[in-house]
Design a protein around this motif. Sequence first.
Motif, mmCIF file in Angstrom:
data_model
loop_
_atom_site.group_PDB
_atom_site.id
_atom_site.type_symbol
_atom_site.label_atom_id
_atom_site.label_comp_id
_atom_site.label_asym_id
_atom_site.label_seq_id
_atom_site.Cartn_x
_atom_site.Cartn_y
_atom_site.Cartn_z
ATOM 1 N N TRP A 48 54.377 -12.461 -11.955
ATOM 2 C CA TRP A 48 54.378 -12.194 -10.652
ATOM 3 C C TRP A 48 52.998 -12.784 -9.854
ATOM 4 O O TRP A 48 53.270 -12.926 -8.627
ATOM 5 C CB TRP A 48 54.448 -10.761 -10.377
ATOM 6 N N ILE A 49 52.076 -13.105 -10.501
ATOM 7 C CA ILE A 49 50.940 -13.321 -10.026
ATOM 8 C C ILE A 49 50.863 -15.001 -10.213
ATOM 9 O O ILE A 49 50.681 -15.657 -9.074
ATOM 10 C CB ILE A 49 49.665 -12.745 -10.689
ATOM 11 N N ARG A 80 47.267 -7.924 -8.444
ATOM 12 C CA ARG A 80 46.315 -7.560 -9.581
ATOM 13 C C ARG A 80 46.988 -7.025 -10.640
ATOM 14 O O ARG A 80 47.790 -6.241 -10.711
ATOM 15 C CB ARG A 80 45.252 -6.427 -8.917
ATOM 16 N N LEU A 81 46.228 -7.709 -11.711
ATOM 17 C CA LEU A 81 46.510 -6.877 -13.346
ATOM 18 C C LEU A 81 45.291 -6.630 -13.812
ATOM 19 O O LEU A 81 44.356 -7.372 -13.620
ATOM 20 C CB LEU A 81 47.296 -7.986 -13.791
ATOM 21 N N THR A 104 49.062 -3.980 -9.490
ATOM 22 C CA THR A 104 48.992 -3.576 -8.126
ATOM 23 C C THR A 104 49.342 -4.570 -7.319
ATOM 24 O O THR A 104 48.957 -5.792 -7.421
ATOM 25 C CB THR A 104 47.513 -2.998 -7.907
ATOM 26 N N ASP A 105 50.363 -4.310 -6.465
ATOM 27 C CA ASP A 105 50.697 -5.077 -5.185
ATOM 28 C C ASP A 105 51.479 -6.389 -5.622
ATOM 29 O O ASP A 105 51.360 -7.350 -4.851
ATOM 30 C CB ASP A 105 49.579 -5.404 -4.175
ATOM 31 N N GLU A 109 53.839 -5.896 -2.166
ATOM 32 C CA GLU A 109 52.766 -5.098 -1.699
ATOM 33 C C GLU A 109 53.412 -3.700 -1.766
ATOM 34 O O GLU A 109 54.511 -3.386 -1.430
ATOM 35 C CB GLU A 109 52.295 -5.541 -0.415
ATOM 36 N N GLY A 110 52.286 -2.635 -2.296
ATOM 37 C CA GLY A 110 52.696 -1.410 -2.390
ATOM 38 C C GLY A 110 53.121 -0.925 -3.815
ATOM 39 O O GLY A 110 53.328 0.300 -4.214
#
Length: 149
Positions: A48-49, A80-81, A104-105, A109-110
Amino acid sequence: MRILSLLLAGLLATLTMAASAGTVEPTRVLDAGAAKRLAANKGLSLQWIDWNTRGTVAVKRDGGVWRLRGAQAEAGGPGRLLLDGTITEIGADYFTFEGRIAITDTPDEGRHCDRTKTWRFAVTQNRPYYRLREFEWCDGLTDYIDIYF
C-alpha cells in the motif's frame, strides 16, 4: 516471627514479579546462512505504501537475542508501517518474530492496524524476500509485508 514472615512475603513477591517479567530466550538459529542473510537485509515494503521505495530494517544481536525494528513511510503521505520485536527462530527459509506490527493510514487515511503477537515470515517460490504469512490479520484487507535480501 512477624518480621520473618514479612521478609519472606517480600522475597516471594520479588521472585514472582521477576518470573512474570520473563526473560527473553535466545534466538534459535537453525541456519547460519539464513541468519546472515536476514541480518544483511535490503529493506522492507508494504504494497500500500510503495513496492519500489523500501523502508529500513535493523536486525541487531543483543547477546544471544536477535532484535528486529523496521519502518516504511509513504513519501508525501500519511501511510506508515512499523515492526518492532524479537526474532525467536531463524530457519533455512523462514523466521519467527515476537513483536508488534502496526500499519497506519494506508491504503486509506484512518486505517489503523496494530497487533503484538508471534508472526511468521517465509520465503516462497524462490523469491528474494521473506513475506509475512498472515495476510488478512487486521480488517480483511490483504497486506503484503516483505523483507528483502
